[in-house]
Every structure is written in structure tokens, then in C-alpha cells.
Design a protein around this motif. Structure first.
Motif, PDB file in Angstrom:
ATOM      1  N   GLN A 183       0.875  -1.167   0.000  1.00 16.55           N
ATOM      2  CA  GLN A 183       0.000   0.000   0.000  1.00 16.55           C
ATOM      3  C   GLN A 183       0.914   1.220   0.000  1.00 16.55           C
ATOM      4  OE1 GLN A 183      -3.442   0.353  -0.031  1.00 16.55           O
ATOM      5  NE2 GLN A 183      -3.481  -1.850  -0.448  1.00 16.55           N
ATOM      6  N   MET A 184       0.914   1.952  -1.099  1.00 15.87           N
ATOM      7  CA  MET A 184       1.808   3.110  -1.236  1.00 15.87           C
ATOM      8  C   MET A 184       0.967   4.334  -1.576  1.00 15.87           C
ATOM      9  SD  MET A 184       5.231   3.482  -3.545  1.00 15.87           S
ATOM     10  CE  MET A 184       6.083   5.044  -3.714  1.00 15.87           C
ATOM     11  N   HIS A 185       0.982   5.319  -0.680  1.00 15.87           N
ATOM     12  CA  HIS A 185       0.198   6.527  -0.860  1.00 15.87           C
ATOM     13  C   HIS A 185       1.131   7.736  -0.729  1.00 15.87           C
ATOM     14  CE1 HIS A 185      -3.402   4.069  -0.669  1.00 15.87           C
ATOM     15  NE2 HIS A 185      -2.835   3.458   0.348  1.00 15.87           N
ATOM     16  N   VAL A 186       1.654   8.142  -1.878  1.00 15.12           N
ATOM     17  CA  VAL A 186       2.587   9.270  -1.926  1.00 15.12           C
ATOM     18  C   VAL A 186       2.094  10.231  -3.015  1.00 15.12           C
ATOM     19  CG1 VAL A 186       4.976  10.008  -2.197  1.00 15.12           C
ATOM     20  CG2 VAL A 186       4.481   7.758  -1.218  1.00 15.12           C
ATOM     21  N   PRO A 187       1.460  11.326  -2.613  1.00 12.11           N
ATOM     22  CA  PRO A 187       0.953  12.288  -3.606  1.00 12.11           C
ATOM     23  C   PRO A 187       2.075  13.206  -4.102  1.00 12.11           C
ATOM     24  CG  PRO A 187       0.390  13.029  -1.401  1.00 12.11           C
ATOM     25  CD  PRO A 187       1.109  11.718  -1.239  1.00 12.11           C
ATOM     26  N   PHE A 188       2.881  12.680  -5.025  1.00 13.11           N
ATOM     27  CA  PHE A 188       4.016  13.443  -5.539  1.00 13.11           C
ATOM     28  C   PHE A 188       3.547  14.787  -6.089  1.00 13.11           C
ATOM     29  CE2 PHE A 188       5.571   8.986  -6.321  1.00 13.11           C
ATOM     30  CZ  PHE A 188       6.593   9.017  -5.397  1.00 13.11           C
ATOM     31  N   THR A 189       4.308  15.825  -5.783  1.00  6.96           N
ATOM     32  CA  THR A 189       3.953  17.163  -6.264  1.00  6.96           C
ATOM     33  C   THR A 189       4.568  17.464  -7.632  1.00  6.96           C
ATOM     34  OG1 THR A 189       5.805  18.101  -5.008  1.00  6.96           O
ATOM     35  CG2 THR A 189       3.636  18.074  -3.937  1.00  6.96           C
ATOM     36  N   ARG A 190       5.509  16.623  -8.054  1.00  3.26           N
ATOM     37  CA  ARG A 190       6.085  16.729  -9.406  1.00  3.26           C
ATOM     38  C   ARG A 190       6.245  15.328  -9.969  1.00  3.26           C
ATOM     39  NH1 ARG A 190      11.613  19.152  -9.478  1.00  3.26           N
ATOM     40  NH2 ARG A 190      11.669  18.759  -7.248  1.00  3.26           N
ATOM     41  N   ALA A 191       6.293  15.220 -11.279  1.00  4.80           N
ATOM     42  CA  ALA A 191       6.418  13.913 -11.927  1.00  4.80           C
ATOM     43  C   ALA A 191       7.875  13.486 -12.112  1.00  4.80           C
ATOM     44  CB  ALA A 191       5.724  13.934 -13.291  1.00  4.80           C
ATOM     45  N   VAL A 192       8.784  14.441 -12.083  1.00  9.44           N
ATOM     46  CA  VAL A 192      10.199  14.159 -12.368  1.00  9.44           C
ATOM     47  C   VAL A 192      11.074  14.912 -11.373  1.00  9.44           C
ATOM     48  CG1 VAL A 192      12.049  14.363 -14.083  1.00  9.44           C
ATOM     49  CG2 VAL A 192       9.732  13.815 -14.835  1.00  9.44           C
ATOM     50  N   VAL A 193      12.097  14.228 -10.853  1.00 10.16           N
ATOM     51  CA  VAL A 193      13.096  14.867  -9.996  1.00 10.16           C
ATOM     52  C   VAL A 193      14.470  14.521 -10.556  1.00 10.16           C
ATOM     53  CG1 VAL A 193      14.135  14.959  -7.699  1.00 10.16           C
ATOM     54  CG2 VAL A 193      11.664  14.763  -7.923  1.00 10.16           C
ATOM     55  N   GLY A 194      15.230  15.536 -10.938  1.00 12.06           N
ATOM     56  CA  GLY A 194      16.571  15.307 -11.470  1.00 12.06           C
ATOM     57  C   GLY A 194      16.580  14.363 -12.665  1.00 12.06           C
ATOM     58  N   GLY A 195      15.562  14.440 -13.495  1.00  8.69           N
ATOM     59  CA  GLY A 195      15.467  13.561 -14.658  1.00  8.69           C
ATOM     60  C   GLY A 195      14.898  12.188 -14.349  1.00  8.69           C
ATOM     61  N   PHE A 196      14.534  11.934 -13.079  1.00 11.29           N
ATOM     62  CA  PHE A 196      14.021  10.626 -12.673  1.00 11.29           C
ATOM     63  C   PHE A 196      12.494  10.659 -12.612  1.00 11.29           C
ATOM     64  CE2 PHE A 196      12.720   7.362  -9.722  1.00 11.29           C
ATOM     65  CZ  PHE A 196      13.525   6.289 -10.055  1.00 11.29           C
ATOM     66  N   ASP A 197      11.846   9.686 -13.256  1.00 15.92           N
ATOM     67  CA  ASP A 197      10.391   9.550 -13.239  1.00 15.92           C
ATOM     68  C   ASP A 197       9.967   8.967 -11.895  1.00 15.92           C
ATOM     69  OD1 ASP A 197       7.740   8.838 -13.557  1.00 15.92           O
ATOM     70  OD2 ASP A 197       8.061   7.563 -15.307  1.00 15.92           O
ATOM     71  N   VAL A 198       9.316   9.772 -11.062  1.00 14.59           N
ATOM     72  CA  VAL A 198       9.012   9.346  -9.692  1.00 14.59           C
ATOM     73  C   VAL A 198       8.021   8.174  -9.638  1.00 14.59           C
ATOM     74  CG1 VAL A 198       9.590  11.595  -8.717  1.00 14.59           C
ATOM     75  CG2 VAL A 198       7.201  11.096  -9.329  1.00 14.59           C
ATOM     76  N   ASP A 199       7.250   7.952 -10.692  1.00 18.17           N
ATOM     77  CA  ASP A 199       6.339   6.797 -10.718  1.00 18.17           C
ATOM     78  C   ASP A 199       7.098   5.477 -10.605  1.00 18.17           C
ATOM     79  OD1 ASP A 199       4.067   8.320 -10.919  1.00 18.17           O
ATOM     80  OD2 ASP A 199       3.841   8.063 -13.088  1.00 18.17           O
ATOM     81  N   LEU A 200       8.364   5.478 -10.960  1.00 21.38           N
ATOM     82  CA  LEU A 200       9.150   4.237 -10.929  1.00 21.38           C
ATOM     83  C   LEU A 200       9.389   3.742  -9.503  1.00 21.38           C
ATOM     84  CD1 LEU A 200      11.757   4.827 -13.774  1.00 21.38           C
ATOM     85  CD2 LEU A 200       9.567   3.628 -13.868  1.00 21.38           C
ATOM     86  N   PHE A 201       9.239   4.607  -8.504  1.00 12.96           N
ATOM     87  CA  PHE A 201       9.429   4.129  -7.135  1.00 12.96           C
ATOM     88  C   PHE A 201       8.346   3.126  -6.737  1.00 12.96           C
ATOM     89  CE2 PHE A 201      12.210   7.934  -6.461  1.00 12.96           C
ATOM     90  CZ  PHE A 201      13.356   7.187  -6.287  1.00 12.96           C
ATOM     91  N   GLN A 202       7.158   3.267  -7.293  1.00 12.96           N
ATOM     92  CA  GLN A 202       6.112   2.257  -7.061  1.00 12.96           C
ATOM     93  C   GLN A 202       6.581   0.902  -7.600  1.00 12.96           C
ATOM     94  OE1 GLN A 202       2.593   2.989  -6.068  1.00 12.96           O
ATOM     95  NE2 GLN A 202       2.033   0.827  -6.142  1.00 12.96           N
ATOM     96  N   GLU A 203       7.230   0.908  -8.769  1.00 13.69           N
ATOM     97  CA  GLU A 203       7.739  -0.335  -9.369  1.00 13.69           C
ATOM     98  C   GLU A 203       8.862  -0.924  -8.518  1.00 13.69           C
ATOM     99  OE1 GLU A 203       6.057  -1.531 -11.855  1.00 13.69           O
ATOM    100  OE2 GLU A 203       4.867   0.311 -11.911  1.00 13.69           O
ATOM    101  N   PHE A 204       9.736  -0.062  -7.989  1.00 19.26           N
ATOM    102  CA  PHE A 204      10.814  -0.526  -7.119  1.00 19.26           C
ATOM    103  C   PHE A 204      10.248  -1.237  -5.893  1.00 19.26           C
ATOM    104  CE2 PHE A 204      13.262   0.187  -3.263  1.00 19.26           C
ATOM    105  CZ  PHE A 204      14.484  -0.394  -3.585  1.00 19.26           C
ATOM    106  N   PHE A 205       9.321  -0.584  -5.209  1.00 20.99           N
ATOM    107  CA  PHE A 205       8.783  -1.166  -3.982  1.00 20.99           C
ATOM    108  C   PHE A 205       7.919  -2.397  -4.264  1.00 20.99           C
ATOM    109  CE2 PHE A 205       9.725   3.106  -2.150  1.00 20.99           C
ATOM    110  CZ  PHE A 205      10.553   2.668  -1.118  1.00 20.99           C
ATOM    111  N   GLN A 206       7.201  -2.404  -5.390  1.00 19.44           N
ATOM    112  CA  GLN A 206       6.418  -3.593  -5.728  1.00 19.44           C
ATOM    113  C   GLN A 206       7.338  -4.777  -5.995  1.00 19.44           C
ATOM    114  OE1 GLN A 206       2.678  -3.625  -5.953  1.00 19.44           O
ATOM    115  NE2 GLN A 206       3.457  -5.642  -5.389  1.00 19.44           N
TER     116      GLN A 206
END
Length: 197
Positions: free
Chosen positions: A118-141
Motif C-alpha cells: 500500500q503506497m500513498h505518496v501524492p508526488f507534487t512533481r512527476a520528475v526529480v533530477g530527470g528521474f520519473d518518480v512513478d518508478l518508485f512504485q515499481e521498485f517497492f512492488q
């Protein structure tokens, strides 16, 4: 006490990964992954979890970071499963709240033998330093599926996306540290009424 270490290799057509961990380490870390922001976050796990991490990955970064990030999570989860062994004597549960300026995150983990995220992180931006923050869901899954843990991640507040993510990873490291700790009162016992995890 037996050494709680593991080395795992995982090779696919998309990534070639080597992970070595020591659950009873001092927070030493070495990364050669090619995704600097992910390496920065993995360093938080090592430092705040007091877990030694050595991770190498050659991935198809010419396509994007997706396979690398997900597969590092998978392989890290496999390494945890191997290093923990039969789970006798371990605390099993861990939790942590971590602030960073305006951001605050909570992570709770259970080495239950059952994968769930269960991951609930309301990111305020989609990219940080060229990194797509949605990928952290894939990492943790990927981690959850292969470490066989129940993992709840909540960013309770935050307006800076870097801070949101960093509090999550610091809290994850602290929660891992608590969960894998050996409890002297549980020596040799399974931390479950079922007798197995």
C-alpha cells in the motif's frame, strides 16, 4: 550468531544485476547502477538501516530507467529473503516516521511471508533530477513481491518532491532495521503463532 549476508545475481535480456547485503552491517554502500537518483535513495536505506549494500546493474538505460529500477527492487528483495533465512528470533515488524523540513513520511513493514504493498505518496512533481518518480512504485512492488513482506508507505505531508521521496526511503531504512533486528527474548523462536512465516 550466523552471519546474515547474501549475494544474488539476476540476469535477463533487460538487466544484469548483482546484489550483496549484510543485515548486521554498518551502513556501508557501493552502487554502480547508472541511475544517480536511485543510488542516492538506496544510500538512505543503507545508512539509516545499518545494512551494508553493494549493488551493480547493467540495464537498458538507453530505453529508459524502468527495467533497471524495477529489477533492482526485485533482486534486493531476493537478497533479503536469502539473508534473513528462517526468520527465527527476528523482530518481524518495523515502523518509522521520518521528517525532512516540510515533508513527513511513515513506513510500516511486516516480514509476514505474504506480499502486499500500500503506497500513498501524492508526488507534487512527476520528475526529480530527470528521474520519473512513478518508478518508485515499481521498485517497492518488486521488493515486496520477492522479500514477501507487507509494506505500507504513506507520505503524510510535503510539497517538495525530493523531500517526499527522501523521507520515504529514510523511513523504509529505519523500518527495515527495526524489523530485521534480532530480539534476544525471541531467540530461536518463530515470531508467529502459526509456527512458520
Amino acid at each position: 550468531m550466523a552471519e546474515r549476508t547474501a549475494s544474488v545475481e539476476r540476469n535477463t535480456l533487460e538487466t544484469q544485476i548483482k546484489v550483496s547485503i549484510n543485515l548486521d552491517g554498518t551502513g556501508k554502500a557501493r552502487f554502480d547502477i547508472g541511475v544517480p537518483f536511485l543510488e542516492h535513495m538506496l544510500d538512505q536505506i543503507a545508512r539509516h538501516g545499518l545494512i551494508d549494500l553493494d549493488i551493480e546493474c547493467k540495464g537498458d538505460l538507453h530505453i529508459d530507467d524502468h527495467h533497471t529500477v524495477e529489477d533492482v527492487g526485485i533482486t534486493l528483495g531476493q537478497a533479503f529473503t536469502k539473508a534473513i533465512g528462517d526468520k527465527k528470533g527476528m523482530t518481524r515488524y518495523g515502523h518509522s516516521y521520518v521528517p525532512l523540513d516540510e515533508a513527513l513520511s511513515r513506513v510500516v513493514i511486516d516480514f509476514s511471508g505474504r506480499p502486499g504493498l500500500q503506497m500513498h505518496v501524492p508526488f507534487t512533481r512527476a520528475v526529480v533530477g530527470g528521474f520519473d518518480v512513478d518508478l518508485f512504485q515499481e521498485f517497492f512492488q518488486g521488493f515486496v513481491n520477492h522479500a514477501l513482506v507487507s509494506l505500507h508507505i504513506d507520505n503524510l505531508r510535503g510539497s517538495n518532491t525530493h523531500h517526499q521521496i527522501e523521507t520515504v526511503f529514510k523511513a523504509f531504512g529505519r523500518a527495515l532495521r527495526m524489523a530485521v533486528e534480532l530480539d534476544p527474548r525471541m531467540a530461536g523462536q518463530m515470531p508467529s503463532t502459526k509456527g512458520i512465516l
